[in-house]
Design an enzyme around this catalytic site. Structure first.
Site, PDB file in Angstrom:
ATOM      1  N   GLU A 437       0.394  -1.440   0.061  1.00 38.72           N
ATOM      2  CA  GLU A 437       0.070   0.019   0.216  1.00 38.72           C
ATOM      3  C   GLU A 437       0.820   1.207   0.412  1.00 38.72           C
ATOM      4  O   GLU A 437       0.680   1.803   1.069  1.00 38.72           O
ATOM      5  CB  GLU A 437      -0.997  -0.368   0.972  1.00 38.72           C
ATOM      6  CG  GLU A 437      -2.004  -1.445   0.986  1.00 38.72           C
ATOM      7  CD  GLU A 437      -2.923  -1.106   2.093  1.00 38.72           C
ATOM      8  OE1 GLU A 437      -3.072  -0.109   3.148  1.00 38.72           O
ATOM      9  OE2 GLU A 437      -4.431  -2.227   2.109  1.00 38.72           O
ATOM     10  N   GLU A 513      -4.052  -9.060   0.079  1.00 38.63           N
ATOM     11  CA  GLU A 513      -4.552  -8.666   1.617  1.00 38.63           C
ATOM     12  C   GLU A 513      -5.826  -8.776   2.376  1.00 38.63           C
ATOM     13  O   GLU A 513      -6.648  -7.786   1.000  1.00 38.63           O
ATOM     14  CB  GLU A 513      -4.100  -7.525   2.256  1.00 38.63           C
ATOM     15  CG  GLU A 513      -3.540  -6.972   3.710  1.00 38.63           C
ATOM     16  CD  GLU A 513      -2.838  -5.950   3.966  1.00 38.63           C
ATOM     17  OE1 GLU A 513      -2.002  -5.805   3.304  1.00 38.63           O
ATOM     18  OE2 GLU A 513      -3.269  -4.842   4.459  1.00 38.63           O
TER      19      GLU A 513
HETATM   20  C1  GAL Z   1      -3.197  -2.579   5.176  1.00 36.78           C
HETATM   21  C2  GAL Z   1      -2.639  -2.895   6.165  1.00 36.78           C
HETATM   22  C3  GAL Z   1      -3.088  -3.603   6.662  1.00 36.78           C
HETATM   23  C4  GAL Z   1      -2.748  -3.103   8.145  1.00 36.78           C
HETATM   24  C5  GAL Z   1      -4.485  -3.545   7.316  1.00 36.78           C
HETATM   25  C6  GAL Z   1      -5.618  -3.503   8.448  1.00 36.78           C
HETATM   26  O1  GAL Z   1      -4.179  -1.406   5.044  1.00 36.78           O
HETATM   27  O2  GAL Z   1      -1.747  -2.752   4.595  1.00 36.78           O
HETATM   28  O3  GAL Z   1      -0.622  -2.970   7.401  1.00 36.78           O
HETATM   29  O4  GAL Z   1      -2.521  -1.812   8.123  1.00 36.78           O
HETATM   30  O5  GAL Z   1      -4.742  -2.739   6.435  1.00 36.78           O
HETATM   31  O6  GAL Z   1      -6.872  -3.702   7.864  1.00 36.78           O
END
Ligand code: GAL
Length: 821
Positions: A437, A513
């Site tokens: 991100e 993710e």
């Molecule tokens: C994402 C990020 C992660 C964590 C996650 C929590 O945006 O890449 O490191 O912060 O959100 O939902």
């Protein structure tokens, strides 16, 4: 690296010497692990770099060591006044537990006085540090020998010029800046420190690179590139003998090569392994390349490299295949901390994490958002997990005030090179991730930086693709950032997969993710509804798995896309384990020091969600799990939904023997497709039973949960019955408070204390409660929702460890674990 001979040094050297981990017969290469007798002091002590500095008043510690994990917790530690842009925040506000509320900011120094008895003038000495948090500056015998900046990377320093025969003093200064992280980074020498002694001619650290360019059923071509360094600059007449051995230790191929002028100090050998045993998560077959370097007839260096033989392919429309078999990643993202142990690396702790994940059916790990410890990569090779090894959470555009953006220009290439060199022989590593991100996705130069980093990966390792976990998908599609990547990685965007697929050239998409569902183990909130960023007075989230964040989803929403879209090649769920810091949705509400995203809590106890993933991912074993518990005094007559997480298609619920009807998975909603839900049932104390039916309607399994009576005794269950007596091995003992019939008392919060006797000691305790301010290192803690986990550590003497868990008014729990040499 071969860990063939483990033995203690003569008693004479014991106090000063490091632990010898390798010592080949011809004494060409020795490796010392500097674990014991480190001296440590917080604060700035530049004077301590002097050889004769008196460190006797400093604390004596063992490395790996995390100097901040003992706390105390405080919301003022590294509190950050920020708007978390990725979370959609527009205005800055005060974030309390963002980095865990632990006191890890500031400077600290370590000193180690050691001898390396095999070192003589004319030999080479290298210090290899697997990770030091952070900005390590390294001194040997009073002089600076090297430094690094990023706390997560491995680096080595040639210290030959400063190394002495006899006593040496290694001093390392570290500094953690405030507002430099989005989670708890740990503090200190949290990974291993090695001293490696070789001859004047030897193979440098990470000098071997093994690839397998041709693989078929009959044979694999194994290409081995080996670098060599000679102190006198003479490379004539050097030769390399390589022997490949299989897992049984049988020789399967050999080759000898003499170095030519044109070889540029690098040997290249091609060997053939017949009928190769392929590596995969299901069959983690490994090979070892044993390398012997000769100058004329004299053996100059000898060591072993573990590798595997497997093919990976990422193909348009078809997706990802391993050894020719198409599959989707059943992955989790994990941070590097080990809950109550903090960042300090421990092999038993890592193995326990992987054992739990394997039972869930997980087959892949993303090391979010930084380089893994070598011990984790070795375990993934051996136990069978595919890895996405990641480097950065930031490039040039900052997310936090003092983060990696300050280091990018000077360090990014060096950091990526070390990450790749350290890990590229491991078959478990199937892709590199160069960022998570990164806000640069939306900037003019983002594409250039991406190309710069991806090209470095391709140069250093042409065999694996490169990804980035992207969140600004619209930007990344519009400016072509996403189309440059080998593997387009999407964070939390299942709703965009189809559209993006049509616009992207790669022909597949990975969920780098996913989910970020929030829950607290054993906590159930009513009414049971879908909620975004829901906050309760007790700073907990509900375990009905309906709660998520502004940017995230419940698991089922991702499952639908994973199942329906062939071009989606799998997911990495955020996260496998809860971690210290990032206590969303309670980022602004102290006390809360750890995440709620984990499928497994901070203590290592599975939450209900574990069984939702298990019912889908573990295709070997059946799953039938009931949500919630059934002890709700005061809820009599009120609607209390019951869910079953199961791989069976249907089931029937009985409350005190009365059927509440049969539910069958169906496509009427995303949750109905993956869960069996009785949403309208009313609570009455007693027994609930779920009977599962297979596709033909036959009753095949049942699960029962009973209303618990009063807390009566403490039940102890250990993950290991026997430990190695090495002073490092760990047993994780779950203590449950149960009624007289052994039913879990799901709201019990009795304070428990721990007494350990015999061949081990109490190490830490955790209960998975993000709001608990009790320290992990003291032998007492309150149970959270009836449970906690005590960790006990073996000593170096074989024998028995006895653990007693006591609490006023409860019958104590007793457990014995054997330890062996
Ligand atoms: C994402 C990020 C992660 C964590 C996650 C929590 O945006 O890449 O490191 O912060 O959100 O939902």
């Amino acid at each position: 690296m071969s860990f063939s001979k483990h033995h203690r040094l003569p008693i004479l050297f014991l106090l000063l010497s490091a632990f010898l981990v390798t010592n080949t017969s011809a004494q060409t290469r020795t490796e010392y692990l500097l674990e014991k007798n480190w001296k440590f002091s917080k604060g700035n002590h530049p004077e301590s770099t002097k050889e004769n500095f008196n460190d006797s008043s400093w604390e004596t510690v063992t490395v790996p060591h995390d100097w901040a994990i003992k706390g105390p917790f405080d919301g003022a530690n590294d509190s950050q006044e920020v708007a978390i842009v990725q979370n959609g925040e527009k205005q800055a506000s005060k974030k309390t537990g963002r980095t865990g509320g632990l006191p890890f900011i500031g400077k600290a120094w370590y000193r180690n006085t050691f001898t390396a008895p095999t070192f003589k003038k004319g030999k080479k000495a290298v210090v290899l540090i697997d990770g030091a948090m952070s900005y390590p500056v390294v001194y040997l015998n009073g002089e600076e020998v090297g430094r690094w900046a990023y706390g997560y990377n491995s680096f080595s320093i040639d210290v030959t010029a400063k190394m002495k025969e006899g006593k040496n003093v290694l001093s390392i200064g570290l500094e953690n800046l405030p507002e430099a992280s989005r989670w708890y980074p740990g503090a200190g020498l949290y990974r291993n420190v090695h001293v490696i002694i070789t001859e004047d001619v030897s193979i440098p650290v990470w000098g071997t690179y093994i690839t397998t360019p041709v693989i078929n059923k009959d044979f694999a071509k194994v290409k081995i590139n080996t670098k060599v360094t000679a102190a006198n600059g003479k490379y004539d007449g050097l030769s390399l003998k390589t022997t490949i051995k299989n897992a049984k230790g049988e020789t399967v191929a050999t080759a000898t090569k003499t170095l030519n002028d044109t070889d540029l100090q690098e040997f290249e050998q091609d060997l053939i392994v017949r009928n190769p045993a392929l590596w995969s998560p299901e069959t983690p077959n490994l090979y070892h390349a044993e390398t012997k370097l000769y100058a004329g007839k004299t053996l100059k260096d000898e060591y072993s490299t573990t590798f595997g033989i497997r093919t990976i392919k990422f193909e348009a429309q078809k997706g990802f295949s391993l050894n020719g078999v198409y599959r989707k990643f059943k992955g989790v993202c994990n941070h590097h901390d080990l809950g109550p142990l903090g960042a300090a690396i421990n092999v038993a702790a890592l193995r326990r994490q992987l054992t739990l994940l394997q039972d869930m059916g997980c087959d892949a790990i993303r090391t979010s958002h930084n380089m893994p410890a070598p011990e984790l990569v070795k375990l993934c090779d051996e136990m069978g997990f595919m890895m996405m090894v990641e480097s950065f959470d930031e490039w040039k555009e900052p997310k936090v005030k003092n983060g990696y953006s300050h280091l990018f220009d000077e360090w990014a290439e060096k950091d990526v090179v070390n990450m790749i060199h350290a890990n590229r022989n491991s078959p478990c590593v199937v892709m590199w991730s160069i960022g998570n991100e990164v806000p640069d996705q939306g900037t003019k130069n983002g594409g250039k930086i991406l190309k710069f980093l991806q090209d470095i990966c391709h140069r250093e390792d042409p065999t694996r693709p490169v990804t980035v976990g992207m969140d600004r998908i619209q930007n990344a599609l519009d400016n072509n950032f996403a189309s440059v990547l080998d593997v387009p990685g999407f964070n939390y965007k299942p709703m965009l997969y189809e559209n993006a697929y049509n616009r992207l050239p790669q022909g597949f998409i990975l969920g780098t993710e996913t989910a970020s569902t929030v829950s607290s183990r054993g906590v159930y909130k009513f009414p049971v509804e879908f909620f975004k960023m829901k906050m309760y007075d007790d700073n907990q989230s509900s375990s009905y798995d309906f709660e998520y964040c502004n940017w995230s989803q419940i698991p089922d929403d991702e499952f639908v896309k994973q199942d329906d879209l062939k071009f989606v090649i799998g997911e990495f769920v955020w996260t496998g384990f809860d971690y210290l810091g990032e206590p969303t949705p309670y980022d602004e509400k102290w006390p809360s020091h750890s995440s709620y995203f984990g499928i497994i809590d901070l203590a290592g106890i599975p939450k209900d969600r574990f069984y939702l993933y298990r019912s889908r991912w573990n295709t070997e074993k059946p799953t039938l799990h009931i949500v919630p518990h059934w002890t709700f005094p005061g809820r009599e007559g009120q609607v209390t939904p019951v869910f079953a997480y199961t791989n069976y298609p249907s089931a029937e619920l009985f409350i005190n023997g009365k059927s509440q009807g049969k539910q069958t998975k169906n496509n009427s909603s995303n949750t109905n497709r993956y869960r069996l839900m009785w949403k309208d049932v009313k609570y009455q104390p007693g027994t609930i039973k779920v009977v599962a039916y297979d596709a033909s309607g036959k009753a095949v399994a049942e699960e029962v949960v009973k209303t618990a009576g009063k807390p009566h005794h403490i039940l102890l269950e250990t993950d290991r019955k026997a430990l190695t007596a090495d002073g490092k091995d760990l047993a994780y003992v779950t203590a449950s408070i149960v009624d007289v019939n052994g039913n879990l008392c799901p709201d019990a919060d009795n304070s428990l204390s721990f007494d350990v006797k015999g061949a081990g000691q109490f190490k830490v305790v955790a209960n998975g409660d993000a709001t608990s301010l009790e320290p992990f290192h003291l032998p007492k803690m309150k149970a959270f929702k009836g449970k906690l986990v005590v960790t006990i550590q073996s000593s170096e003497q074989a024998g028995k460890i006895n653990l007693q868990v006591l609490s006023k008014g409860l019958k104590a729990g007793n457990l014995t674990v054997a330890t062996r040499k």
